[in-house]
Design a protein around this motif. Sequence first.
Motif, PDB file in Angstrom:
ATOM      1  N   ALA A 131       0.836  -1.202   0.000  1.00 20.74           N
ATOM      2  CA  ALA A 131       0.000   0.000   0.000  1.00 20.74           C
ATOM      3  C   ALA A 131       0.865   1.244   0.000  1.00 20.74           C
ATOM      4  CB  ALA A 131      -0.936  -0.014   1.208  1.00 20.74           C
ATOM      5  N   ILE A 164      -5.146  -0.466  -4.514  1.00 17.67           N
ATOM      6  CA  ILE A 164      -4.266  -1.483  -3.933  1.00 17.67           C
ATOM      7  C   ILE A 164      -4.601  -2.864  -4.501  1.00 17.67           C
ATOM      8  CG2 ILE A 164      -3.384  -2.492  -1.810  1.00 17.67           C
ATOM      9  CD1 ILE A 164      -2.809   0.546  -2.281  1.00 17.67           C
ATOM     10  N   GLY A 167      -6.186  -6.060  -2.709  1.00 17.02           N
ATOM     11  CA  GLY A 167      -6.693  -5.353  -1.547  1.00 17.02           C
ATOM     12  C   GLY A 167      -7.755  -6.088  -0.759  1.00 17.02           C
TER      13      GLY A 167
END
Length: 388
Positions: A131, A164, A167
Amino acid sequence: MTTTSPRTVFEPEHEMFRRTVRSFVKQEVAPHYSEWEDAGVVDRAVFLAAGELGMLLFGTPESLGGAGSRDWRFSAVVNEEFARAGFASVGLGLALQNDVAAPYFLDLADAEQQQRWLPGLTSGELIAAVAMTEPGTGSDLAGISTTARRVGDDYILNGAKTFITNGQNADLVVVAARTSEDRHRGLTLFVVERDMPGFERGRNLDKLGLHGQDTSELFFSDVRVPARNRLGTTEGEGFYQLVRNLSQERLSLAVMAAASAEGMLDHTREYALGRRAFGRPVGTFQHSRFVLAEIRTEIDIARVFVDHCIGLHVRGELSPVRAAEAKWWVSDLQVRTADRCLQLHGGYGYMREYPIARAFVDSRVQTIYAGTNEIMKELIGRDMGLGE
């Protein structure tokens, strides 16, 4: 294959491994890919299956369940086979684990951290994400505003990340956070674990392409991260740790771009020979022949350069500038190839049931992430002495 460039960068053991990966793609990925695209996320089981075949974190020591090999060519084989087959959503998730996240755990994690995390990452039981990007910060890593404040044996993490990869699936997230105001020496990396209070996942972003790849917003609200989850021996090393790993990430994208272009060309050649118009295969018209000849030549040129870069990387000689050259030029080629190949399909190319339609939308992001191609050109220009 329709390309003709020789592959001298790989050894017999890599080609043997390639057959294993190709079989895995055919048996474990192809039958389910449409379901994952509709669901917007790849089934976690594919990571476990890949781990069982030794396709994850090749550098993990044997004592922790890995192969103990730092030969990046094995990872390149995985990237190529998924990209060539047109299954970018899965390939990107595995590449994130192998090429982007792995160096943080293999090179920066201490012995205790490696004992905790490497076995699961290597088996596929644990999925990783990195991230960096924030809603207000793209390619400017020094502009990261997520903060981590030391309180006793913990850090209190606050901020938000976006775009991201992995994610939704991620169990471990390497988070770049600001521990001081210094733009370059004020960033530190932390590993945030799935169930830490205050760590929340936002929506799975609705993207133009890569529909099966879970790309998410992440939020950190007073997340208490133990100091033992900090990567690196001291605070403030994060910016340089991030930059050091970018060359491998960008080469990984170039490898996938070249293989994706090869796959698109193969599909288009077959289509052009099978589709008839005015009583003859469309591939036999001069315009079609010329376009396909141009594409093959460009791919051959890209392949030679990418293989050269792979060789440099394996020897530890790949410079950030060379990686930037590969990333921008080959990803641009991938986008051009997708456009031209779709055009040769005519109306059918616009139908999602044809692989070229998916390849067209999946390709577009390649010029954006891991640093936009404009940033790549900026790096190259500055290396030429043209910076401000």
